[in-house]
Design an enzyme around this catalytic site. Structure first.
Site, mmCIF file in Angstrom:
data_model
loop_
_atom_site.group_PDB
_atom_site.id
_atom_site.type_symbol
_atom_site.label_atom_id
_atom_site.label_comp_id
_atom_site.label_asym_id
_atom_site.label_seq_id
_atom_site.Cartn_x
_atom_site.Cartn_y
_atom_site.Cartn_z
ATOM 1 N N GLU A 128 0.851 -1.185 0.000
ATOM 2 C CA GLU A 128 0.000 0.000 0.000
ATOM 3 C C GLU A 128 0.891 1.241 0.000
ATOM 4 O O GLU A 128 1.854 1.286 0.757
ATOM 5 C CB GLU A 128 -0.898 0.042 1.239
ATOM 6 C CG GLU A 128 -1.926 1.168 1.137
ATOM 7 C CD GLU A 128 -2.879 1.228 2.341
ATOM 8 O OE1 GLU A 128 -2.715 0.454 3.289
ATOM 9 O OE2 GLU A 128 -3.780 2.061 2.294
ATOM 10 N N GLY A 268 3.084 2.418 10.823
ATOM 11 C CA GLY A 268 2.812 1.612 12.009
ATOM 12 C C GLY A 268 2.662 0.132 11.710
ATOM 13 O O GLY A 268 3.279 -0.716 12.351
ATOM 14 N N ALA A 269 1.802 -0.186 10.764
ATOM 15 C CA ALA A 269 1.538 -1.579 10.434
ATOM 16 C C ALA A 269 0.701 -1.633 9.167
ATOM 17 O O ALA A 269 0.207 -0.599 8.708
ATOM 18 C CB ALA A 269 0.793 -2.274 11.573
ATOM 19 N N MET A 270 0.520 -2.852 8.628
ATOM 20 C CA MET A 270 -0.202 -2.994 7.370
ATOM 21 C C MET A 270 -1.117 -4.209 7.404
ATOM 22 O O MET A 270 -0.719 -5.295 7.821
ATOM 23 C CB MET A 270 0.817 -3.101 6.224
ATOM 24 C CG MET A 270 0.186 -3.233 4.861
ATOM 25 S SD MET A 270 -0.807 -1.776 4.428
ATOM 26 C CE MET A 270 -2.074 -2.549 3.440
ATOM 27 N N GLU A 271 -2.345 -3.996 6.930
ATOM 28 C CA GLU A 271 -3.430 -4.960 7.099
ATOM 29 C C GLU A 271 -3.517 -6.039 6.019
ATOM 30 O O GLU A 271 -4.600 -6.600 5.812
ATOM 31 C CB GLU A 271 -4.756 -4.199 7.137
ATOM 32 C CG GLU A 271 -5.201 -3.565 5.797
ATOM 33 C CD GLU A 271 -4.846 -2.092 5.645
ATOM 34 O OE1 GLU A 271 -3.897 -1.639 6.320
ATOM 35 O OE2 GLU A 271 -5.506 -1.392 4.853
ATOM 36 N N ASN A 272 -2.437 -6.378 5.338
ATOM 37 C CA ASN A 272 -2.471 -7.403 4.295
ATOM 38 C C ASN A 272 -3.343 -8.592 4.697
ATOM 39 O O ASN A 272 -3.245 -9.086 5.809
ATOM 40 C CB ASN A 272 -1.047 -7.924 4.024
ATOM 41 C CG ASN A 272 -0.032 -6.818 3.993
ATOM 42 O OD1 ASN A 272 -0.121 -5.930 3.170
ATOM 43 N ND2 ASN A 272 0.907 -6.841 4.930
ATOM 44 N N GLU A 305 -5.401 -3.033 12.658
ATOM 45 C CA GLU A 305 -5.102 -3.858 11.475
ATOM 46 C C GLU A 305 -6.061 -5.034 11.397
ATOM 47 O O GLU A 305 -6.510 -5.411 10.317
ATOM 48 C CB GLU A 305 -3.655 -4.351 11.506
ATOM 49 C CG GLU A 305 -2.602 -3.256 11.663
ATOM 50 C CD GLU A 305 -2.746 -2.089 10.718
ATOM 51 O OE1 GLU A 305 -3.263 -2.268 9.602
ATOM 52 O OE2 GLU A 305 -2.351 -0.959 11.095
ATOM 53 N N HIS A 308 -9.381 -4.003 9.980
ATOM 54 C CA HIS A 308 -9.344 -3.768 8.536
ATOM 55 C C HIS A 308 -9.844 -4.994 7.758
ATOM 56 O O HIS A 308 -10.229 -4.872 6.600
ATOM 57 C CB HIS A 308 -7.922 -3.455 8.065
ATOM 58 C CG HIS A 308 -7.583 -1.988 8.018
ATOM 59 N ND1 HIS A 308 -8.418 -1.041 7.474
ATOM 60 C CD2 HIS A 308 -6.471 -1.310 8.414
ATOM 61 C CE1 HIS A 308 -7.839 0.161 7.546
ATOM 62 N NE2 HIS A 308 -6.656 0.021 8.113
ATOM 63 N N GLU A 327 -9.816 3.968 6.329
ATOM 64 C CA GLU A 327 -8.982 4.415 7.456
ATOM 65 C C GLU A 327 -9.789 5.132 8.535
ATOM 66 O O GLU A 327 -9.645 4.845 9.731
ATOM 67 C CB GLU A 327 -7.814 5.270 6.963
ATOM 68 C CG GLU A 327 -6.801 4.510 6.096
ATOM 69 C CD GLU A 327 -6.208 3.269 6.763
ATOM 70 O OE1 GLU A 327 -6.380 3.100 7.998
ATOM 71 O OE2 GLU A 327 -5.589 2.457 6.055
HETATM 72 N N1 TRP Z 1 -2.977 0.930 5.755
HETATM 73 C C1 TRP Z 1 -2.042 0.991 6.829
HETATM 74 C C2 TRP Z 1 -2.859 1.236 8.098
HETATM 75 O O1 TRP Z 1 -3.317 2.184 8.487
HETATM 76 C C3 TRP Z 1 -1.002 2.029 6.772
HETATM 77 C C4 TRP Z 1 -0.153 2.161 5.586
HETATM 78 C C5 TRP Z 1 -0.451 2.795 4.450
HETATM 79 C C6 TRP Z 1 1.195 1.833 5.458
HETATM 80 N N2 TRP Z 1 0.632 2.891 3.625
HETATM 81 C C7 TRP Z 1 1.641 2.307 4.240
HETATM 82 C C8 TRP Z 1 2.076 1.186 6.279
HETATM 83 C C9 TRP Z 1 2.978 2.199 3.828
HETATM 84 C C10 TRP Z 1 3.397 1.069 5.870
HETATM 85 C C11 TRP Z 1 3.838 1.580 4.675
HETATM 86 O O2 TRP Z 1 -3.373 0.490 8.750
HETATM 87 ZN ZN ZN Z 2 -5.452 1.621 8.701
#
Ligand code: TRP
Ligand code: ZN
Length: 881
Positions: A128, A268-272, A305, A308, A327
């Protein structure tokens, strides 16, 4: 690096793509310098699209190895491949066809941390918003939903753990010490949710049984040796899963849910889907190394996350303009989760402080944009506190306007109607309009108009008639996105307090829709008349911060002190005291400039001391009430011609005054709340620590001596108390021997632990005063610091530039020039983080003249760099405009 091309993306230009990729089959052969990626894409031509329409795929810095169509190699005339684009003209006549693309990427040299990269030798991805196009050519847009099958091959010794989205299918050994794993994700998803991890990692495992009885295997993967530090995250995950079932009837949908912690991560983190990837800051914790704030952060981000999975993954965004759809809504959900897990009023106050310190300045400066923007140059720059935090406030207002039942019905309809789709804010709002029968057209302006509304309120009471009249008017200031604004629908929760502090009965009301304790302000100006109000009430307005506005209300000091003591709404009780502090500090800063002595209101000082010892209020709440507004809070309220040195002197003086008058009481409470027994991160224990640590700050100021803080630093059995003591030492006694010793001891003890050293960097970067710049500069050479690691950059440079008013905004401009140097150097490898740092300049026009000139010089120097990234260019241009 992707340099600026000046291209602007516009909401109104949205159109569906000619082709869709319905299934994606990926093969990765992992190698640090030359990972081969084979993508077999099932492509479908949409109905009505001409058979000879070219298929255009996105790329970013890609090297094409080979290309095949329906099993045969594609001739050179049939396509054009550049690093950023693959155009296929030789499209077959059938509706479905298969495209095979082989690309080669180099994870080890990928320092932008987007796409496939390495962190501490482990392979991971971040896609993302537009990182997938750094892996292979693709329709890298959120409205292309595809199932994925992923086969990963790697050297077994290098990467024994191989993870991707969805469910595991098979794994096994290959020749020459290689092995493989296959993953299948049955839920169609956009490419930004793709993830892959390969590495030598430790893990902890647990299970969760869903409400309908499905068993889910949970795993958290961390660096070897750190497994015990992931147990709190695992607990938070299980609580999140249960909460989403209970509150929103949302169940998890795959057989496995994995989380991987990495130490090099841009956010912070990513919701894959099924494979969340986290900044290790939001996974790892134990009492020795993590503070209560860290624990709360882990709980919130794990929840965010996880949530999400429904708000973002099952229902995703049609395009990136709709980012707040996932978000804002998901932040609202994680806020509610934390409020349920901890103290609701304490959580709300913390949210509002955060909104005011991050979102308000954004909304009031050159980077202001609507919650749903209509144009962007670089989408990475729109992961802002406006989209996230204000976006969450907008969802909260829907809840306030509709009430809990209708709100829940609207959410249910949204989940039912749009599951499996990529949708818009209009789709979301339509669900709430439909279940409530309300017209939300005016309300939708919260998504379309930038700027913080200003609401002005005057009241009058006629004892003869019993009429209480409330005049409310609103204006929304112009912003770069819209010059002229329309009046908004502003829900103002309220109550009337009678002379004894009780809630007053009110008779009939006219002049506005008023129901369930909420005034609906919809016009530019409205007069509301309450009848049958016997004696003059005190109006408690915008309770619980029901609307994200700036409120100017004609309350006297006495009214505010009265609210601070009696309001049944705990948020407004805090707010009343806080607004008195802000007022006192503004006046004190003005006197400071004129060289006059301070004369703080004795009643205010009394009220603060009284709250510290009020056992009817929980300690965490008392701690918040006693925390003086930050220097930045005061600067923002002053608005223009800000002199940060005067603000700092005023704040120090008020702290000394309250500390001096409250000294004995504070010392007693400090001793009473000493931790007994083993450390527990629960909210009540954390609250006691936070009260104690706020009092420590006052006591040190009153005594003008570091002994108590030094003692706490040495005897603390947890990081919360140790770090708090270190902060008091460094911020109040920066040159003292006790501080020097404590900083050195901390360094010696933790220098190999980057996450803990972040606290050490933050403490020093935020020492008030002009001298801190030299300290920060020399800390960039500390062995624990690295410009390659975003957490280190944020804790040293980010904390300095956005958290140190007197240091960063030095009158000679040296702070600005230092930040410009860092941005220019960082931009060469990590534009995303460099652009984020550059937002520290956003309030430059509110400074006094000398500083404005210096800030402009620094901004113009950055802007003059020829090979600036699109990310930094976009921020700097908008900041200067
Ligand atoms: N979608 C993620 C979250 O809020 C955050 C996110 C968006 C992100 N772009 C990113 C994390 C790039 C790391 C790098 O939950
Ligand atoms: Zn998010």
């Amino acid at each position: 690096m992707r340099t600026d091309t000046g291209q602007v993306f516009r909401l109104e230009d949205y159109r569906p793509s000619d082709y869709r990729i319905t299934h994606t089959d990926l093969l990765f052969r992992l190698d640090p310098h030359a990972t081969l990626v084979t993508a077999k894409l099932t492509v479908e031509r949409r109905d009505g699209v001409a058979a000879n329409a070219p298929l255009v795929l996105d790329g970013d810095g890609l090297v094409l190895e080979s290309l095949g169509l329906n099993g045969a190699p594609l001739a050179g005339e049939g396509y054009t491949a550049t690093p950023d684009r693959l155009e296929i003209r030789a499209v077959p006549a059938e509706k479905f066809f298969e495209l095979e693309i082989v690309t080669k990427v180099s994870p080890v040299t990928n320092k932008a941390l987007m796409g496939l990269y390495q962190s501490k030798g482990n392979y991971c991805t971040q896609c993302e918003a537009e990182g997938f196009r750094r892996i292979t050519y693709y329709l890298d847009r959120p409205d292309n939903l595809s199932t994925f099958q992923v086969r990963i091959e790697a050297r077994k010794a290098e990467a024994p753990v191989l993870l991707s989205n969805g469910n595991p299918v098979e794994h096994g050994d290959l020749a020459d010490g290689w092995h493989y794993a296959v993953w299948h994700d049955p839920f169609p998803k956009p490419s930004y949710l793709f993830a892959l991890v390969g590495g030598d990692l430790g893990s902890i495992h647990d299970t969760f049984t869903t409400a309908s009885g499905r068993k889910v295997a949970l795993g958290i993967y961390v660096e070897h040796g750190k497994e015990p530090l992931a147990t709190y995250a695992m607990d938070a995950l299980k609580r999140s899963m249960r909460w989403d079932e209970e509150r929103f009837s949302r169940e998890y949908d795959l057989d496995v849910f994995n989380i991987v912690a990495v130490s090099d991560f841009n956010m912070g983190a990513m919701e894959n889907k099924g494979l969340n990837i986290f900044n290790d800051k939001y996974v790892l914790a134990d009492p020795e190394t993590a503070t209560d704030v860290d624990y709360a952060g882990i709980e919130a981000v794990i929840a965010h996350e996880y949530f999400h999975n429904w708000t973002g993954n099952r229902i995703t965004c049609r395009d990136w303009f709709q980012l707040c759809l996932k978000e804002g809504l998901t932040v609202y959900r994680d806020h509610e989760f934390s409020a349920d897990q901890r103290s609701r009023p304490v959580k709300r106050i913390a949210e509002v402080r955060n909104l005011r310190s991050l979102q308000f300045p954004e909304d009031q400066g050159p980077l202001a944009h609507p919650v749903r923007p209509r144009r962007y140059k670089e989408i990475n720059n729109f992961y802002t506190s406006t989209v996230y935090e204000k976006g969450s406030e907008v969802v909260r207002m829907i809840h306030t306007i509709l009430g809990p039942e209708k709100f829940r019905a609207g959410m249910d309809l949204y989940f039912e109607r749009h599951d499996g789709q990529a949708v818009t804010i209009e789709d979301f709002l339509a669900c709430f309009a439909e279940v409530s029968g309300r017209d939300l057209t005016q309300f939708a302006l919260w998504y379309h108009q930038a700027g913080t509304p200003r609401v002005t309120v005057t009241t009058s009471h006629d004892p003869a008639t019993g009429d209480f009249e409330v005049n409310i008017s609103q204006t929304v200031p112009p912003t770069p996105s819209e010059a002229v604004k329309k009046p908004m629908h502003i829900p103002l929760a309220f109550g009337l307090l009678g002379p004894n502090g009780d809630e007053m009965e009110m008779g009939s009301v006219e002049g506005a829709e008023v129901n369930d304790g909420v005034i609906h302000l919809t016009a530019a100006s409205q007069t509301i008349r309450f009848r049958g109000v016997g004696s003059r009430p005190v109006l408690s307005l915008n309770r619980g911060f029901s609307a994200p506005i700036v409120l100017n209300q004609d309350l006297t000091k006495e009214d505010r002190l009265f609210l601070a003591r009696h309001d049944s709404d705990l948020f407004n009780r805090w707010e009343a005291l806080n607004s008195l502090f802000v007022e006192a500090l503004i006046a004190a800063a003005a006197r400071e400039k004129e060289g006059k002595p301070h004369d703080f209101d004795a009643a205010l000082v009394e009220a603060a001391i009284e709250i510290a010892g009020n056992d009817g209020l929980e300690p965490a709440y008392r701690a918040l009430a006693l925390s003086l507004p930050s220097e930045a809070d005061v600067a923002r309220e002053i608005g223009n011609d800000v002199d940060p040195d005067a603000v700092r002197a005023a704040r120090d003086a008020l702290r000394r005054e309250i500390g001096g008058k409250g000294r004995d009481a504070f010392r007693r409470i400090y001793d009473q709340h000493a931790d007994s027994g083993p450390f527990s991160p629960d909210a009540a224990s954390a609250g006691k620590r936070s009260l104690r640590n706020v009092l420590l700050d006052y006591l040190a100021a009153a005594e003008a001596a570091p002994e108590l803080a030094a003692l706490q630093f040495e005897t603390a059995n947890n990081m919360t108390d140790r770090a708090a003591a270190l902060t008091v030492l460094a911020h109040q006694f920066p040159e003292h021997e006790a501080t020097r010793k404590a900083l050195a001891a901390f360094d010696a003890r933790y220098r190999d632990n980057g996450l803990v050293m972040d606290k050490w960097f933050v403490v020093q970067a935020t020492i008030p005063g002009a001298a801190t710049l030299e300290r920060v500069k020399s800390l960039t050479a500390h062995p624990a610091f690295s410009l390659m690691n975003p957490n280190r950059v944020r804790s040293l440079v980010g904390a300095f530039s956005s958290g140190n008013q007197t240091g960063f905004h030095r009158a000679d401009g040296a702070g600005y020039q230092f930040l410009a140097d860092i941005i220019l150097s960082l931009d060469r490898h990590n534009p995303q983080v460099a652009a984020r740092l550059a937002t520290a300049f956003r309030s430059w026009r509110s400074m006094e003249e000398v500083r404005q000139l210096e800030a402009r010089k620094a901004l113009e120097r950055i802007n003059a760099e020829a090979s600036l990234s699109r990310d930094v260019k976009d921020i700097v241009e908008r900041t200067l405009a």
